[in-house]
Design a protein around this motif. Sequence first.
Motif, PDB file in Angstrom:
ATOM      1  N   GLU A  10      34.485  75.175  -7.632  1.00 36.16           N
ATOM      2  CA  GLU A  10      34.832  74.945  -5.435  1.00 36.16           C
ATOM      3  C   GLU A  10      35.498  76.860  -5.519  1.00 36.16           C
ATOM      4  O   GLU A  10      36.497  77.231  -6.208  1.00 36.16           O
ATOM      5  CB  GLU A  10      35.990  74.493  -5.007  1.00 36.16           C
ATOM      6  N   LEU A  11      34.320  77.640  -4.939  1.00 40.41           N
ATOM      7  CA  LEU A  11      34.802  78.867  -4.520  1.00 40.41           C
ATOM      8  C   LEU A  11      34.970  79.222  -3.375  1.00 40.41           C
ATOM      9  O   LEU A  11      34.908  79.188  -1.932  1.00 40.41           O
ATOM     10  CB  LEU A  11      33.252  79.818  -4.938  1.00 40.41           C
ATOM     11  N   VAL A  12      35.964  80.271  -2.955  1.00 42.69           N
ATOM     12  CA  VAL A  12      36.659  81.381  -2.250  1.00 42.69           C
ATOM     13  C   VAL A  12      35.800  82.087  -1.965  1.00 42.69           C
ATOM     14  O   VAL A  12      36.051  82.855  -2.215  1.00 42.69           O
ATOM     15  CB  VAL A  12      38.152  80.960  -1.887  1.00 42.69           C
ATOM     16  N   THR A  13      35.091  81.952  -0.640  1.00 46.26           N
ATOM     17  CA  THR A  13      33.707  83.325  -0.355  1.00 46.26           C
ATOM     18  C   THR A  13      34.277  83.740   0.795  1.00 46.26           C
ATOM     19  O   THR A  13      34.558  83.163   1.654  1.00 46.26           O
ATOM     20  CB  THR A  13      32.228  83.027  -0.318  1.00 46.26           C
ATOM     21  N   GLU A  22      41.954  89.411   8.055  1.00 44.77           N
ATOM     22  CA  GLU A  22      41.733  87.792   8.423  1.00 44.77           C
ATOM     23  C   GLU A  22      41.384  87.567   7.658  1.00 44.77           C
ATOM     24  O   GLU A  22      41.770  86.052   5.810  1.00 44.77           O
ATOM     25  CB  GLU A  22      40.627  88.716   8.539  1.00 44.77           C
ATOM     26  N   ALA A  23      41.582  88.784   5.459  1.00 45.69           N
ATOM     27  CA  ALA A  23      41.298  88.249   4.567  1.00 45.69           C
ATOM     28  C   ALA A  23      42.916  88.098   4.029  1.00 45.69           C
ATOM     29  O   ALA A  23      42.374  87.151   3.158  1.00 45.69           O
ATOM     30  CB  ALA A  23      41.064  89.470   2.985  1.00 45.69           C
ATOM     31  N   ARG A  24      43.398  88.744   3.961  1.00 48.62           N
ATOM     32  CA  ARG A  24      45.320  88.267   4.135  1.00 48.62           C
ATOM     33  C   ARG A  24      45.376  86.764   4.872  1.00 48.62           C
ATOM     34  O   ARG A  24      45.995  85.557   3.870  1.00 48.62           O
ATOM     35  CB  ARG A  24      46.330  88.822   4.585  1.00 48.62           C
ATOM     36  N   GLU A  25      44.212  86.924   5.649  1.00 49.64           N
ATOM     37  CA  GLU A  25      44.663  84.684   6.634  1.00 49.64           C
ATOM     38  C   GLU A  25      44.002  83.800   5.564  1.00 49.64           C
ATOM     39  O   GLU A  25      44.986  82.790   5.490  1.00 49.64           O
ATOM     40  CB  GLU A  25      44.831  84.745   7.831  1.00 49.64           C
ATOM     41  N   VAL A  26      42.968  84.265   5.025  1.00 46.64           N
ATOM     42  CA  VAL A  26      42.365  83.151   4.153  1.00 46.64           C
ATOM     43  C   VAL A  26      42.891  83.187   2.933  1.00 46.64           C
ATOM     44  O   VAL A  26      42.902  81.652   2.854  1.00 46.64           O
ATOM     45  CB  VAL A  26      40.720  83.990   3.684  1.00 46.64           C
ATOM     46  N   MET A  27      43.628  84.211   2.210  1.00 41.16           N
ATOM     47  CA  MET A  27      44.206  83.859   0.693  1.00 41.16           C
ATOM     48  C   MET A  27      45.690  83.092   1.410  1.00 41.16           C
ATOM     49  O   MET A  27      45.646  81.809   0.330  1.00 41.16           O
ATOM     50  CB  MET A  27      45.155  85.804   0.884  1.00 41.16           C
ATOM     51  N   ARG A  28      46.433  83.199   2.609  1.00 40.51           N
ATOM     52  CA  ARG A  28      47.862  82.260   2.775  1.00 40.51           C
ATOM     53  C   ARG A  28      46.905  80.710   3.087  1.00 40.51           C
ATOM     54  O   ARG A  28      47.378  79.992   2.193  1.00 40.51           O
ATOM     55  CB  ARG A  28      48.030  82.985   3.867  1.00 40.51           C
ATOM     56  N   HIS A  29      45.977  80.561   3.955  1.00 37.20           N
ATOM     57  CA  HIS A  29      45.461  79.962   4.247  1.00 37.20           C
ATOM     58  C   HIS A  29      44.867  78.854   2.646  1.00 37.20           C
ATOM     59  O   HIS A  29      45.353  77.416   2.865  1.00 37.20           O
ATOM     60  CB  HIS A  29      44.278  79.512   5.464  1.00 37.20           C
ATOM     61  N   ARG A  33      45.128  84.297  -4.871  1.00 41.47           N
ATOM     62  CA  ARG A  33      46.102  85.905  -4.714  1.00 41.47           C
ATOM     63  C   ARG A  33      44.014  85.891  -4.741  1.00 41.47           C
ATOM     64  O   ARG A  33      43.922  87.595  -4.439  1.00 41.47           O
ATOM     65  CB  ARG A  33      46.482  85.851  -6.206  1.00 41.47           C
ATOM     66  N   HIS A  34      43.309  85.915  -4.796  1.00 43.50           N
ATOM     67  CA  HIS A  34      41.740  86.163  -5.236  1.00 43.50           C
ATOM     68  C   HIS A  34      40.245  86.280  -3.911  1.00 43.50           C
ATOM     69  O   HIS A  34      40.210  84.786  -3.528  1.00 43.50           O
ATOM     70  CB  HIS A  34      41.029  86.129  -6.556  1.00 43.50           C
ATOM     71  N   LEU A  35      39.575  87.008  -3.363  1.00 45.14           N
ATOM     72  CA  LEU A  35      38.534  86.331  -2.572  1.00 45.14           C
ATOM     73  C   LEU A  35      37.651  87.040  -3.317  1.00 45.14           C
ATOM     74  O   LEU A  35      37.444  87.808  -3.345  1.00 45.14           O
ATOM     75  CB  LEU A  35      39.035  86.511  -1.421  1.00 45.14           C
ATOM     76  N   ASN A  36      36.631  86.068  -3.246  1.00 44.46           N
ATOM     77  CA  ASN A  36      34.942  86.299  -3.625  1.00 44.46           C
ATOM     78  C   ASN A  36      34.511  86.603  -2.572  1.00 44.46           C
ATOM     79  O   ASN A  36      33.823  86.588  -1.907  1.00 44.46           O
ATOM     80  CB  ASN A  36      33.867  85.086  -4.436  1.00 44.46           C
ATOM     81  N   PHE A  44      26.643  88.408  -5.472  1.00 44.64           N
ATOM     82  CA  PHE A  44      27.644  88.685  -5.231  1.00 44.64           C
ATOM     83  C   PHE A  44      28.256  90.161  -5.851  1.00 44.64           C
ATOM     84  O   PHE A  44      28.014  90.993  -5.803  1.00 44.64           O
ATOM     85  CB  PHE A  44      28.295  88.229  -6.865  1.00 44.64           C
ATOM     86  N   LEU A  45      28.855  90.444  -4.450  1.00 46.88           N
ATOM     87  CA  LEU A  45      28.953  91.603  -4.158  1.00 46.88           C
ATOM     88  C   LEU A  45      31.148  92.242  -5.105  1.00 46.88           C
ATOM     89  O   LEU A  45      30.666  93.408  -5.825  1.00 46.88           O
ATOM     90  CB  LEU A  45      29.723  92.082  -2.648  1.00 46.88           C
ATOM     91  N   GLY A  46      31.773  91.457  -5.303  1.00 49.62           N
ATOM     92  CA  GLY A  46      33.328  91.890  -5.947  1.00 49.62           C
ATOM     93  C   GLY A  46      33.810  91.141  -5.300  1.00 49.62           C
ATOM     94  O   GLY A  46      34.095  89.920  -4.597  1.00 49.62           O
ATOM     95  N   ILE A  47      34.944  91.126  -5.523  1.00 46.88           N
ATOM     96  CA  ILE A  47      36.434  91.049  -5.236  1.00 46.88           C
ATOM     97  C   ILE A  47      37.410  91.661  -4.709  1.00 46.88           C
ATOM     98  O   ILE A  47      37.409  92.435  -4.661  1.00 46.88           O
ATOM     99  CB  ILE A  47      37.196  90.049  -6.684  1.00 46.88           C
ATOM    100  N   ILE A  48      38.119  91.072  -3.746  1.00 47.30           N
ATOM    101  CA  ILE A  48      39.347  91.771  -3.064  1.00 47.30           C
ATOM    102  C   ILE A  48      40.696  90.260  -4.167  1.00 47.30           C
ATOM    103  O   ILE A  48      40.552  88.971  -3.759  1.00 47.30           O
ATOM    104  CB  ILE A  48      39.409  91.194  -1.642  1.00 47.30           C
ATOM    105  N   THR A  49      41.432  91.520  -4.445  1.00 47.50           N
ATOM    106  CA  THR A  49      42.842  91.526  -4.636  1.00 47.50           C
ATOM    107  C   THR A  49      43.805  91.127  -3.361  1.00 47.50           C
ATOM    108  O   THR A  49      44.049  91.700  -3.159  1.00 47.50           O
ATOM    109  CB  THR A  49      43.287  91.461  -6.261  1.00 47.50           C
ATOM    110  N   GLU A  50      45.059  90.618  -3.559  1.00 52.37           N
ATOM    111  CA  GLU A  50      46.408  90.380  -3.067  1.00 52.37           C
ATOM    112  C   GLU A  50      46.683  92.044  -3.003  1.00 52.37           C
ATOM    113  O   GLU A  50      47.293  92.092  -2.060  1.00 52.37           O
ATOM    114  CB  GLU A  50      47.454  89.239  -3.273  1.00 52.37           C
TER     115      GLU A  50
END
Lengths: 214, 385
Positions: A10-13, A22-29, A33-36, A44-50
Amino acid sequence: MIVEQIMKTELVTVPPTLTITEAREVMRHKGVRHLNVLSREGEFLGIITERDIKEALPSYLSNVPDSPVYHEPITTVLISEPITAHPLDFVEEIALIFYEARIGYLPIVSGGKLVGTVTTNELLDVYIEMTGANEPGSKLEIRVKDVPGVLNEVTAIIAAYKANVLSVLVYADQQDESSKILSIRVQMINPLPIITELRERQFDVLWPNVPGIV
Amino acid sequence: MRNAYFVYSPEQLGYKFSDSHPFNHKRLTLTMDLLKSVGALAEDDIIPARMATDEELLLAHDATYIDVVKKAGHGQLSPAQCENYGIGTEDTPIFKNMHEASALLVGGTLTAVDCVMEGKSRHAINLGGGLHHGFRGRASGFCIYNDSSVAIKYLQQKYNARVLYVDTDAHHGDGVQWSFYDDPNVCTLSIHETGRYLFPGTGAVTERGNGDGYGTSFNFPIDAFTEDASFLEIYEQSMREIFEHFKPDVVLTQNGADAHYFDPLTHLYGTMNIYQQIPKLAHELAHEYCDGKWIAVGGGGYDIWRVVPRAWSYVWLEMNDLPYPTGAISDEWLNKYQPEAPVQLVPTWEDPLDLYEPIPRTEEIREKNAQMMKKALQIIQKEQS
């Protein structure tokens, strides 16, 4: 055991057009700590880290309520070629990647598509299960000579008492290079008959092994 | 209302694996005889155990498992066919009529529950019960059916009660804990030797319950070689805080007597002192919070000669407000059982003063246990602040 068996599917993309806020909100919700980051076509473009987001944002102590940084697209903090693994990799292999690269998150990629993710915590969980610690049993620790056939001798004794073995770990003896420590979890409340027999057969049973006592 | 009933039927002694097996309900006979020797147990104190019905067992067990136990006890299954159910192993061998014997231990605890909840007595004891390792579909650690799990479900369904389960057996009360891990209306408190070596290995501080039941499982894993002072420190503070926090309608105590120095299966260094204090505080708090409603069951205890009879006597004496006897144990009891006992019986109610050689790390172990308790009780203190 292969990665496919333990990875989370189950991926958070998120799309690359998201802003940092917005990315910070998705992480919180989602409590992650990582978004794809996936393109509209699902590539797949890469990842965002908190951690990268935190580094990019002004400190909450510095009181900059309307910094333009909040509205930057996440592509500014995107890790575009993260370390990845394949679903058919062995769990031991990715454990080594986590350890050597000092990372906490591993996207699992197959044919250019993101198919799963593994975190260090999930990997640790697998190793805990491997120790058998989640099933009722008693632990025996035995110092044995580091020669072929010893494990067989020990398990033959356990088998004679009809006890089920939940896990076996073999690790180096820090005091004696010619020995190994066997750590065996057996599914029984009363391992005394086994311990007695092991001792009668000259095995060095370390049980219970409390530093400074006995 | 009378103080207490003692639930017992001679048929409970049928829960017997073999002559050499460490779990031996001869303990019941030894305890009752010891109590009679001080005039503390009369015929009219004793109420027979009833047999738990299949419907009652189903409150905490699977139908297929019950069926396997029945068939195994009637010689209709081989050990190999039962192994997946934890039966026919070294711990839990098959014995004749094992279903009937096990259901009678469960029924004994239900009889004790009814005595207390119907107001026949303030307290009741079933020393044949306390089989806290039994799982829904599997025998484990000498336990076939889990009388306490069944009894707590029964207390909920029949009496709509909020139950505190207190387990001072040296082994973690895993079966009962997992039965109610998600249930906010049952609180489990277990003090046990850490699972680093000892069976069953669970019972970490971090096991606190799940979902709605989060915060209603409390675990106090104490170190091997823990002595009286540290044990009682943990027991007293955890009991007082958890009673105050949870406010139960009724308390069920599991009185395993295997945390004693003499016990062959564990590595704790308790003495008779803890077995005097455990029922005292349970009794006091039952009156303070539960209008006296206290049900006690037995449990582990593998030095059946030197430890269990004295330890369990204290529970019954406490229930009846009888003073604890001191000094010599009656010659009659000693002479009757010494010939059978493989060890020299302890001739006094108290333990000898030089029970064991002093151990080197008393203070460190005490300090470590205290730190563990702080972590375990953190969740209560957080809610208060």
